[in-house]
Design a protein around this motif. Structure first.
Motif, PDB file in Angstrom:
ATOM      1  N   LEU A 187      -8.285   2.956  -4.646  1.00  0.00           N
ATOM      2  CA  LEU A 187      -8.577   5.385  -4.681  1.00  0.00           C
ATOM      3  C   LEU A 187      -9.817   5.577  -3.794  1.00  0.00           C
ATOM      4  CD1 LEU A 187      -8.042   5.881  -8.738  1.00  0.00           C
ATOM      5  CD2 LEU A 187      -6.480   5.231  -6.570  1.00  0.00           C
ATOM      6  N   PHE A 199      -0.470  12.309  -2.338  1.00  0.00           N
ATOM      7  CA  PHE A 199       0.356  11.656  -2.830  1.00  0.00           C
ATOM      8  C   PHE A 199       1.118  12.379  -4.452  1.00  0.00           C
ATOM      9  CE2 PHE A 199      -4.050  10.243  -2.400  1.00  0.00           C
ATOM     10  CZ  PHE A 199      -3.966   8.798  -1.840  1.00  0.00           C
ATOM     11  N   LYS A 201       5.753  11.584  -6.228  1.00  0.00           N
ATOM     12  CA  LYS A 201       7.259  11.062  -6.739  1.00  0.00           C
ATOM     13  C   LYS A 201       8.385  11.237  -5.661  1.00  0.00           C
ATOM     14  CE  LYS A 201       5.557  11.994 -11.139  1.00  0.00           C
ATOM     15  NZ  LYS A 201       6.039  12.123 -12.825  1.00  0.00           N
ATOM     16  N   ASN A 230       3.719   6.826  -2.446  1.00  0.00           N
ATOM     17  CA  ASN A 230       4.681   6.618  -3.405  1.00  0.00           C
ATOM     18  C   ASN A 230       4.092   6.395  -4.944  1.00  0.00           C
ATOM     19  OD1 ASN A 230       6.932   6.950  -5.488  1.00  0.00           O
ATOM     20  ND2 ASN A 230       8.016   5.691  -4.184  1.00  0.00           N
ATOM     21  N   ILE A 231       3.515   7.896  -5.769  1.00  0.00           N
ATOM     22  CA  ILE A 231       3.189   7.032  -7.405  1.00  0.00           C
ATOM     23  C   ILE A 231       3.890   6.365  -7.974  1.00  0.00           C
ATOM     24  CG2 ILE A 231       0.252   8.265  -7.213  1.00  0.00           C
ATOM     25  CD1 ILE A 231       3.364   9.596  -9.070  1.00  0.00           C
ATOM     26  N   ASP A 234       3.422   2.061  -7.879  1.00  0.00           N
ATOM     27  CA  ASP A 234       2.326   1.856  -8.325  1.00  0.00           C
ATOM     28  C   ASP A 234       1.955   3.104  -9.391  1.00  0.00           C
ATOM     29  OD1 ASP A 234      -0.585   0.267  -8.699  1.00  0.00           O
ATOM     30  OD2 ASP A 234      -0.302   0.030  -6.172  1.00  0.00           O
ATOM     31  N   GLU A 235       1.761   1.994 -10.870  1.00  0.00           N
ATOM     32  CA  GLU A 235       1.390   2.657 -11.834  1.00  0.00           C
ATOM     33  C   GLU A 235       0.015   2.668 -11.776  1.00  0.00           C
ATOM     34  OE1 GLU A 235       3.546   4.106 -14.105  1.00  0.00           O
ATOM     35  OE2 GLU A 235       2.132   4.325 -14.998  1.00  0.00           O
ATOM     36  N   VAL A 237      -2.457   3.140  -9.510  1.00  0.00           N
ATOM     37  CA  VAL A 237      -2.644   4.283  -8.921  1.00  0.00           C
ATOM     38  C   VAL A 237      -2.132   5.252  -9.694  1.00  0.00           C
ATOM     39  CG1 VAL A 237      -2.003   5.581  -6.628  1.00  0.00           C
ATOM     40  CG2 VAL A 237      -2.013   2.777  -6.325  1.00  0.00           C
ATOM     41  N   ARG A 238      -0.982   4.800 -10.065  1.00  0.00           N
ATOM     42  CA  ARG A 238      -0.762   6.953 -10.844  1.00  0.00           C
ATOM     43  C   ARG A 238      -1.634   7.130 -11.879  1.00  0.00           C
ATOM     44  NH1 ARG A 238       5.408   7.565 -13.409  1.00  0.00           N
ATOM     45  NH2 ARG A 238       5.316   9.814 -14.217  1.00  0.00           N
ATOM     46  N   LEU A 241      -5.268   7.810 -11.033  1.00  0.00           N
ATOM     47  CA  LEU A 241      -5.613   8.467  -9.865  1.00  0.00           C
ATOM     48  C   LEU A 241      -6.249   9.819 -10.895  1.00  0.00           C
ATOM     49  CD1 LEU A 241      -6.419   9.214  -6.599  1.00  0.00           C
ATOM     50  CD2 LEU A 241      -4.035   9.736  -6.723  1.00  0.00           C
ATOM     51  N   LYS A 242      -5.456  10.274 -11.753  1.00  0.00           N
ATOM     52  CA  LYS A 242      -5.568  11.109 -12.712  1.00  0.00           C
ATOM     53  C   LYS A 242      -6.765  11.345 -12.961  1.00  0.00           C
ATOM     54  CE  LYS A 242      -1.303  10.768 -14.404  1.00  0.00           C
ATOM     55  NZ  LYS A 242       0.196  10.024 -15.287  1.00  0.00           N
ATOM     56  N   PHE A 250       1.039  14.614 -10.384  1.00  0.00           N
ATOM     57  CA  PHE A 250       1.109  15.212  -9.621  1.00  0.00           C
ATOM     58  C   PHE A 250       2.701  15.949  -8.887  1.00  0.00           C
ATOM     59  CE2 PHE A 250      -0.014  11.025 -10.970  1.00  0.00           C
ATOM     60  CZ  PHE A 250      -1.626  10.796 -10.063  1.00  0.00           C
TER      61      PHE A 250
END
Ligand code: GSH
Length: 289
Positions: A187, A199, A201, A230-231, A234-235, A237-238, A241-242, A250
């Motif tokens: 990240l 980042f 959707k 596109n988050i 990629d779960e 990264v989704r 990143l939070k 996002f």
């Protein structure tokens, strides 16, 4: 937008190069599937490629090469470790970057893409040459120090099975803490893949959520040059990143590797300073760097 093209054979490589005009910048990305830092660099280069519009003929081409499967090409470009990036124009090597330093790779690509493109009518001409660090208060450290390099002996590339055996032998199961560290290292690279990173959707041409769509609209109105991720694709990264950003939703807008915030914060920033993001506009006079 441009994409990262996977080269499947030497013949494919030759025909890809010969289809390009001599003035086109070619970015060669050498990787191996089993080297973890390559996954990060692959995502960084895909995000970087997405910043460049696809033109006819192309003025820039990003290609991905499996260093073990195509040893002759790796040898030709002196690939001694992966990830390894080579900037090429008219068959001449302009610069080679060994290791997974996203900032170094991005700077090299932007610097070389800024030259030699002016005849191509690319709307991003000049801007790409070099965008000065936008927030002087933000330290621009040289990439993450996790630049572990996976050695690869191009001329003695093992057959596919042996490569898999290497992967198994050299990739013991990670503890949850190690996985988290690896994800955060990825990240840290991704948020710096472009000076302005969104980042979101979905993609800018097909946002999958109204908030992301509105933020894309804001960037578009200001002609901001940005990379996106596109988050939804990629779960890891989704969710990661939070936590990394300490921001639960996002879209997320990052500038110079620092989180600005989501849609509401970006709006607030623009209300407070209408010039906010203007320095990243492709319409900004290039002389005012
Ligand atoms: N007001 C927020 C709206 C963003 C938001 O609420 N996003 C939600 C729904 S799209 C989200 O990302 N939820 C977490 C998730 O889907 O992983 C902003 O300023 O960006």
């Amino acid at each position: 937008m441009s994409a990262l093209t996977e080269i499947t054979s030497e013949a494919d490589f030759s025909s890809h190069l010969s289809a390009l005009s001599p003035s086109a910048l070619v970015v060669l990305y050498f990787h191996t599937p089993w080297a973890a830092p390559c996954a990060q660099m692959g995502a960084v280069l895909a995000a970087l490629a997405s910043q460049y519009p696809a033109t006819t003929p192309p003025t820039i081409s990003f290609v991905s090469i499996n260093a073990e499967e195509l040893p002759d090409i790796s040898e030709e470009y002196d690939v001694s470790a992966v990830p390894f990036v080579v900037c090429l124009r008219s068959g001449q090597i302009l610069e080679s970057i060994s290791g997974s330093d996203a900032v170094k790779v991005r700077d090299a690509v932007e610097r070389h893409a800024g030259r030699g493109n002016s005849a191509a009518g690319d709307p991003m001409d000049g801007v790409r040459a070099h965008i000065p660090p936008p927030l002087s208060a933000v330290p621009r450290e040289d990439g993450p120090t996790t630049a572990t390099q996976a050695p690869v002996t191009a001329s003695h590339a093992p057959p596919a099975d042996a490569a898999n055996a290497t992967a198994v032998a050299s990739a013991p199961a990670l503890t949850p803490e190690q996985s988290r560290e690896a994800l955060f290292a990825r990240l840290e690279q991704l948020v710096k893949a472009a000076s302005v990173m969104l980042f979101m959707k979905g993609t800018p041409s097909s946002p999958q959520c109204g908030f992301s769509r509105q933020l894309v609209g804001i960037l578009r109105e200001r002609s901001v040059k940005y990379g996106f991720f596109n988050i939804l694709a990629d779960e890891d990264v989704r969710q990661g990143l939070k936590e990394y950003a300490e921001w639960p939703t996002f879209p997320q807008l990052w500038v110079a590797g620092e989180l600005v915030g989501g849609l509401d914060i970006v709006r607030e920033e623009i209300n407070a300073d209408p010039e906010f993001l203007n320095q990243f506009s492709v319409n900004k006079p290039t002389t005012s760097a």
